[in-house]
Structures are given as structure tokens and as C-alpha cells.
Design a protein around this motif. Structure first.
Motif, PDB file in Angstrom:
ATOM      1  N   HIS A 117       0.803  -1.229   0.000  1.00  0.00           N
ATOM      2  CA  HIS A 117       0.000   0.000   0.000  1.00  0.00           C
ATOM      3  C   HIS A 117       0.835   1.277   0.000  1.00  0.00           C
ATOM      4  CE1 HIS A 117      -3.376  -2.682   0.344  1.00  0.00           C
ATOM      5  NE2 HIS A 117      -2.848  -3.221   1.428  1.00  0.00           N
ATOM      6  N   PRO A 118       1.915   1.397   0.791  1.00  0.00           N
ATOM      7  CA  PRO A 118       2.748   2.606   0.674  1.00  0.00           C
ATOM      8  C   PRO A 118       3.406   2.728  -0.706  1.00  0.00           C
ATOM      9  CG  PRO A 118       3.201   1.459   2.737  1.00  0.00           C
ATOM     10  CD  PRO A 118       2.365   0.539   1.911  1.00  0.00           C
ATOM     11  N   GLN A 119       3.796   1.604  -1.282  1.00  0.00           N
ATOM     12  CA  GLN A 119       4.385   1.632  -2.615  1.00  0.00           C
ATOM     13  C   GLN A 119       3.366   2.114  -3.648  1.00  0.00           C
ATOM     14  OE1 GLN A 119       6.527  -1.977  -3.703  1.00  0.00           O
ATOM     15  NE2 GLN A 119       6.883  -2.485  -1.559  1.00  0.00           N
ATOM     16  N   VAL A 120       2.114   1.683  -3.471  1.00  0.00           N
ATOM     17  CA  VAL A 120       1.046   2.086  -4.383  1.00  0.00           C
ATOM     18  C   VAL A 120       0.865   3.604  -4.361  1.00  0.00           C
ATOM     19  CG1 VAL A 120      -1.466   2.048  -4.685  1.00  0.00           C
ATOM     20  CG2 VAL A 120      -0.205  -0.097  -4.368  1.00  0.00           C
ATOM     21  N   GLU A 121       0.859   4.184  -3.164  1.00  0.00           N
ATOM     22  CA  GLU A 121       0.677   5.630  -3.060  1.00  0.00           C
ATOM     23  C   GLU A 121       1.833   6.387  -3.706  1.00  0.00           C
ATOM     24  OE1 GLU A 121      -2.139   6.942  -2.170  1.00  0.00           O
ATOM     25  OE2 GLU A 121      -2.865   4.904  -1.812  1.00  0.00           O
ATOM     26  N   LYS A 122       3.039   5.859  -3.590  1.00  0.00           N
ATOM     27  CA  LYS A 122       4.194   6.483  -4.237  1.00  0.00           C
ATOM     28  C   LYS A 122       4.086   6.391  -5.757  1.00  0.00           C
ATOM     29  CE  LYS A 122       7.409   5.569  -0.427  1.00  0.00           C
ATOM     30  NZ  LYS A 122       8.620   4.802  -0.001  1.00  0.00           N
ATOM     31  N   ALA A 123       3.586   5.258  -6.260  1.00  0.00           N
ATOM     32  CA  ALA A 123       3.412   5.100  -7.707  1.00  0.00           C
ATOM     33  C   ALA A 123       2.386   6.087  -8.243  1.00  0.00           C
ATOM     34  CB  ALA A 123       2.987   3.670  -8.026  1.00  0.00           C
ATOM     35  N   ILE A 124       1.324   6.298  -7.493  1.00  0.00           N
ATOM     36  CA  ILE A 124       0.296   7.261  -7.902  1.00  0.00           C
ATOM     37  C   ILE A 124       0.861   8.678  -7.872  1.00  0.00           C
ATOM     38  CG2 ILE A 124      -1.926   8.263  -7.259  1.00  0.00           C
ATOM     39  CD1 ILE A 124      -2.708   5.472  -6.203  1.00  0.00           C
ATOM     40  N   ALA A 125       1.620   8.985  -6.833  1.00  0.00           N
ATOM     41  CA  ALA A 125       2.227  10.315  -6.723  1.00  0.00           C
ATOM     42  C   ALA A 125       3.213  10.570  -7.859  1.00  0.00           C
ATOM     43  CB  ALA A 125       2.929  10.458  -5.371  1.00  0.00           C
ATOM     44  N   ALA A 126       3.858   9.502  -8.334  1.00  0.00           N
ATOM     45  CA  ALA A 126       4.814   9.634  -9.439  1.00  0.00           C
ATOM     46  C   ALA A 126       4.120   9.722 -10.793  1.00  0.00           C
ATOM     47  CB  ALA A 126       5.778   8.449  -9.432  1.00  0.00           C
ATOM     48  N   GLU A 127       2.788   9.619 -10.803  1.00  0.00           N
ATOM     49  CA  GLU A 127       1.988   9.672 -12.031  1.00  0.00           C
ATOM     50  C   GLU A 127       2.445   8.611 -13.030  1.00  0.00           C
ATOM     51  OE1 GLU A 127       2.293  13.708 -13.393  1.00  0.00           O
ATOM     52  OE2 GLU A 127       0.835  14.435 -11.916  1.00  0.00           O
ATOM     53  N   ALA A 128       2.624   7.397 -12.531  1.00  0.00           N
ATOM     54  CA  ALA A 128       3.065   6.295 -13.384  1.00  0.00           C
ATOM     55  C   ALA A 128       2.013   5.957 -14.431  1.00  0.00           C
ATOM     56  CB  ALA A 128       3.359   5.063 -12.530  1.00  0.00           C
ATOM     57  N   ASP A 129       2.477   5.629 -15.624  1.00  0.00           N
ATOM     58  CA  ASP A 129       1.575   5.133 -16.665  1.00  0.00           C
ATOM     59  C   ASP A 129       1.203   3.676 -16.387  1.00  0.00           C
ATOM     60  OD1 ASP A 129       1.607   7.488 -18.375  1.00  0.00           O
ATOM     61  OD2 ASP A 129       3.702   6.957 -18.781  1.00  0.00           O
ATOM     62  N   VAL A 130       2.163   2.925 -15.864  1.00  0.00           N
ATOM     63  CA  VAL A 130       1.935   1.511 -15.570  1.00  0.00           C
ATOM     64  C   VAL A 130       2.730   1.140 -14.318  1.00  0.00           C
ATOM     65  CG1 VAL A 130       3.824   0.807 -17.105  1.00  0.00           C
ATOM     66  CG2 VAL A 130       2.055  -0.849 -16.490  1.00  0.00           C
ATOM     67  N   LEU A 160      -4.717   1.417  -7.720  1.00  0.00           N
ATOM     68  CA  LEU A 160      -3.951   1.922  -8.863  1.00  0.00           C
ATOM     69  C   LEU A 160      -4.868   2.181 -10.051  1.00  0.00           C
ATOM     70  CD1 LEU A 160      -0.875  -0.442  -8.526  1.00  0.00           C
ATOM     71  CD2 LEU A 160      -0.772   2.056  -8.408  1.00  0.00           C
ATOM     72  N   GLN A 161      -5.757   1.237 -10.325  1.00  0.00           N
ATOM     73  CA  GLN A 161      -6.672   1.390 -11.455  1.00  0.00           C
ATOM     74  C   GLN A 161      -7.555   2.624 -11.281  1.00  0.00           C
ATOM     75  OE1 GLN A 161      -5.400  -1.160 -13.951  1.00  0.00           O
ATOM     76  NE2 GLN A 161      -7.583  -1.120 -14.286  1.00  0.00           N
ATOM     77  N   GLU A 162      -8.032   2.835 -10.073  1.00  0.00           N
ATOM     78  CA  GLU A 162      -8.891   3.995  -9.814  1.00  0.00           C
ATOM     79  C   GLU A 162      -8.138   5.312 -10.021  1.00  0.00           C
ATOM     80  OE1 GLU A 162     -11.862   1.995  -6.441  1.00  0.00           O
ATOM     81  OE2 GLU A 162     -10.194   3.283  -5.832  1.00  0.00           O
ATOM     82  N   ALA A 163      -6.826   5.272  -9.814  1.00  0.00           N
ATOM     83  CA  ALA A 163      -6.006   6.473 -10.004  1.00  0.00           C
ATOM     84  C   ALA A 163      -5.524   6.623 -11.446  1.00  0.00           C
ATOM     85  CB  ALA A 163      -4.807   6.431  -9.054  1.00  0.00           C
ATOM     86  N   GLY A 164      -5.950   5.721 -12.330  1.00  0.00           N
ATOM     87  CA  GLY A 164      -5.576   5.812 -13.736  1.00  0.00           C
ATOM     88  C   GLY A 164      -4.252   5.177 -14.082  1.00  0.00           C
ATOM     89  N   VAL A 165      -3.724   4.334 -13.181  1.00  0.00           N
ATOM     90  CA  VAL A 165      -2.450   3.646 -13.430  1.00  0.00           C
ATOM     91  C   VAL A 165      -2.736   2.230 -13.902  1.00  0.00           C
ATOM     92  CG1 VAL A 165      -0.257   2.901 -12.444  1.00  0.00           C
ATOM     93  CG2 VAL A 165      -1.357   4.999 -11.607  1.00  0.00           C
ATOM     94  N   LYS A 166      -2.238   1.841 -15.053  1.00  0.00           N
ATOM     95  CA  LYS A 166      -2.407   0.482 -15.536  1.00  0.00           C
ATOM     96  C   LYS A 166      -1.522  -0.452 -14.708  1.00  0.00           C
ATOM     97  CE  LYS A 166      -3.281   2.131 -20.227  1.00  0.00           C
ATOM     98  NZ  LYS A 166      -4.730   1.910 -20.204  1.00  0.00           N
ATOM     99  N   VAL A 167      -1.903  -1.730 -14.636  1.00  0.00           N
ATOM    100  CA  VAL A 167      -1.210  -2.653 -13.730  1.00  0.00           C
ATOM    101  C   VAL A 167      -0.864  -3.957 -14.439  1.00  0.00           C
ATOM    102  CG1 VAL A 167      -1.331  -3.929 -11.555  1.00  0.00           C
ATOM    103  CG2 VAL A 167      -2.477  -1.707 -11.763  1.00  0.00           C
ATOM    104  N   LEU A 168       0.381  -4.389 -14.224  1.00  0.00           N
ATOM    105  CA  LEU A 168       0.832  -5.710 -14.648  1.00  0.00           C
ATOM    106  C   LEU A 168       1.431  -6.412 -13.439  1.00  0.00           C
ATOM    107  CD1 LEU A 168       1.572  -7.875 -16.824  1.00  0.00           C
ATOM    108  CD2 LEU A 168       3.771  -6.678 -17.040  1.00  0.00           C
TER     109      LEU A 168
END
Length: 340
Positions: A117-130, A160-168
Motif C-alpha cells: 500500500h505505501p508503494q502504491v501511493e508512491k506510484a500514484i504520486a509519481a503519475e506512473a503510466d503503468v 492503482l486502477q482507480e487512479a488511472g495507473v495500468k497494472v501488470l
């Protein structure tokens, strides 16, 4: 008297089962302790972070990739950043897409699915595409219930999906291939790995994410020649193992980003590991003497009944291509033709 005798026998039988069960559990706990001790006796370096820019010579809008997960994502045990799966992944995506890539390595050594979960928030903050996630091995090692582990992963994917980040998600591999793990613990670890991997596939896809089965793609090679694919602790991958992991993640990442079709991504992933239709495998055996042909399960999404693995240990164990060294500053590139 007969009833008492039957009750006494039943009690003895039940007691015998309890004793046998306790003994079996004791064996598993003992073997797990030995495996952990054997693994930790080897001092492994913490790999340098691959966070940075890749493909500075390419034009166009940068592709923003976040790498989440545990030590397998971090490249634990490597001393050169080019050998980490993050560097291999970012370099491969940049090369295939002809675009610069910005990689954010957010992984944590020892992380379980509940630590995402903390990693997820950092990925969203970084505006990751995926977001590419490699997690689950520590859930297996620490005997986290599969339903609990998968639930945390599903929550991460949904967020992640709700924030617009695609996931693999690269599903958890078969940890029973690791050398320090002996029977009967090996069978238990295999069953646990399979249960978590199956749950990951189901819940990640249901949450709108994508998966690639690392057990299916990499498992046979790791099992066939563990000394080559595993590192000094015989548990974490070697440089070759991390290279293979990073390379396997490139095609599905491109597919998730919409840069290649699903069919091409599946073919690239499996052909890279020499899994192909039987006719093609037979042709390869003719062209490359000494190639071993084994039956293989049909890759997901492909048609045809007969698939095979064409394996040549000499070719499989060549030095794989390393990733590039990341840059700290963004590239000054002209717009990509597609962006004009």
C-alpha cells in the motif's frame, strides 16, 4: 465391553493421527528453519536502485513505469545496476517503444502483499503510466494465507486502477525450485505457490489488471539448471535469472500500455523462453543440433493443440543482454513523429 473396546481403539487411532500430524509439522518447521539458515548464511549485497531515465536518444513523451514488490523486483544480490530486473525492463521497453522511459523502483526487500500500500501511493504520486508488481514470495515463505495475500494485492490493483495507473502483475513463481528447500517442505511450498499464483491471476484480472505467469515461463528453466539461474544463496536469482525476469516483463508491459497487441506480447514472451508450436520447435531442432524438445502447455490466448519447449542448455545459458545504466536527468528529445 465391545463398545468400550471400540472407543479405546478409536482414541488410540485419533491419538496416533495427532502424533503423526505433529511430527509432520515439526519436520516442516525444521526444514523451513534450515532453508532460511542456509540462505542467510550467504551475505548478499543490496542492489543499487535502477530508478532513473532510460533511452535518452529516443524521442517522444516518456513512458513512466513504477516497479513495486519485494526483493525479486529490487534485484537483491546484484552489485551492478545493469543487472537488476528494473534496468532490464526499462531498457527493453524503451528500445521496443522507441521512447524514453522513466523508471521508479519502489520495491522493498522482504515485502509481503500487505506491504504494497505505501508503494502504491508512491506510484500514484509519481503519475506512473503503468505499475509492474512482483510480490508473493514472502507470503509463501511466511505462510500467509493465500486468501489474505491475494486480498491485499487486489486492493493495491484496484487503488492503482482507480487512479488511472495500468497494472501488470508477475505472479509468484514456484518457490519449490529453490535448492535449499527439501521434501516434504518442497511439496508444501509448491502447493502454496500455486494457490497464491492462481488467486493472483483471478483477482488481478477481475480488478482490471493484467498478469504474466512467471511460474509457467521461467519455472522450467530454473528447475532444469538451478546452479545457473539462482544466485549465491541458492534462493534469489543470479544475474542471468534477473535478466530473464526483466526480459519476460517487457512484452506484456508494452501490451498493457497499448503499444503492441496481446497476441504479439504472448508470442514474444513465450518464444523468448523457447515455447512454440510443435512444428516450429521441430524445425528449430533441425536447425540447431542438440536441441531438446519437451511437451509444453498451450500458452494462454493461443490456438492449436500441440505446443513444445525447444531447449538447448548451451544456448539458454549464454550471457543475456544487460540493461543500461540509468541517467539522473531527463532526455532533451524532439517530439516523437506519432506525437506531431
Amino acid at each position: 465391553m465391545a463398545k468400550k473396546s471400540l472407543a479405546r481403539k478409536s482414541a488410540y487411532a485419533g491419538g496416533g493421527v495427532l502424533v503423526a500430524t505433529a511430527a509432520f509439522v515439526g519436520v516442516l518447521v525444521g526444514e523451513a528453519a534450515l532453508a532460511v539458515r542456509a540462505t542467510h548464511q550467504v551475505k548478499m549485497p543490496v542492489a543499487p536502485s535502477p530508478t532513473g531515465w532510460y533511452g535518452a536518444l529516443h524521442a517522444g513523451r516518456p513512458i513512466n513505469i513504477a516497479l513495486l514488490g519485494d526483493s525479486s523486483a529490487a534485484g537483491y544480490g546484484m552489485t551492478e545496476v545493469e543487472d537488476t530486473p528494473g534496468a532490464v525492463l526499462a531498457s527493453g521497453v524503451s528500445e521496443k517503444a522507441h521512447r524514453p522511459v522513466r523508471l521508479h523502483d519502489l520495491s522493498e526487500i522482504g515485502a509481503k502483499s500487505s506491504d504494497l500500500h505505501p508503494q502504491v501511493e508512491k506510484a500514484i504520486a509519481a503519475e506512473a503510466d503503468v505499475a509492474v508488481i512482483l510480490v508473493g514470495s514472502n507470503d509463501v515463505i511466511r505462510r500467509v494465507r493465500p486468501t489474505v495475500a491475494v486480498s491485499h494485492l487486489a486492493q493495491a490493483v484496484t487503488r492503482l486502477q482507480e487512479a488511472g495507473v495500468k497494472v501488470l502483475v508477475g505472479t509468484v513463481p514456484d518457490l519449490a525450485t529453490a535448492t535449499p528447500i527439501l521434501p516434504p517442505l518442497r511439496q508444501v511450498m509448491r502447493a502454496w505457490s500455486i494457490r497464491i499464483a492462481a488467486g493472483q491471476i483471478f483477482h488481478v484480472v477481475r480488478a482490471g489488471g493484467h498478469t504474466v505467469s512467471l511460474g509457467d515461463v521461467l519455472g522450467p528453466a530454473f528447475k532444469a539448471t538451478p546452479a545457473f539461474w539462482f544466485g549465491a544463496d541458492l534462493f534469489h536469482p543470479s544475474a542471468a535469472g534477473y535478466h530473464a525476469l526483466g526480459e519476460v516483463l517487457v512484452p506484456p508491459t508494452l501490451s498493457v500500455l497499448g503499444l503492441v497487441g496481446d497476441e504479439n506480447a504472448i508470442l514474444e514472451t513465450y518464444n523468448g523462453k523457447q515455447v512454440m508450436p510443435l512444428a516450429a520447435a521441430s524445425l528449430r531442432a533441425v536447425i540447431r543440433p542438440g536441441t531438446e524438445i519437451d511437451p509444453a502447455p498451450r500458452p494462454r490466448g493461443r490456438v492449436g493443440r500441440n505446443w513444445a519447449r525447444a531447449r538447448s542448455f548451451e544456448n539458454d545459458q549464454r550471457s543475456p543482454r544487460r540493461g543500461e545504466r540509468p541517467a539522473e536527468i531527463p532526455p532533451l528529445a524532439e517530439p516523437h513523429p506519432a506525437d506531431r
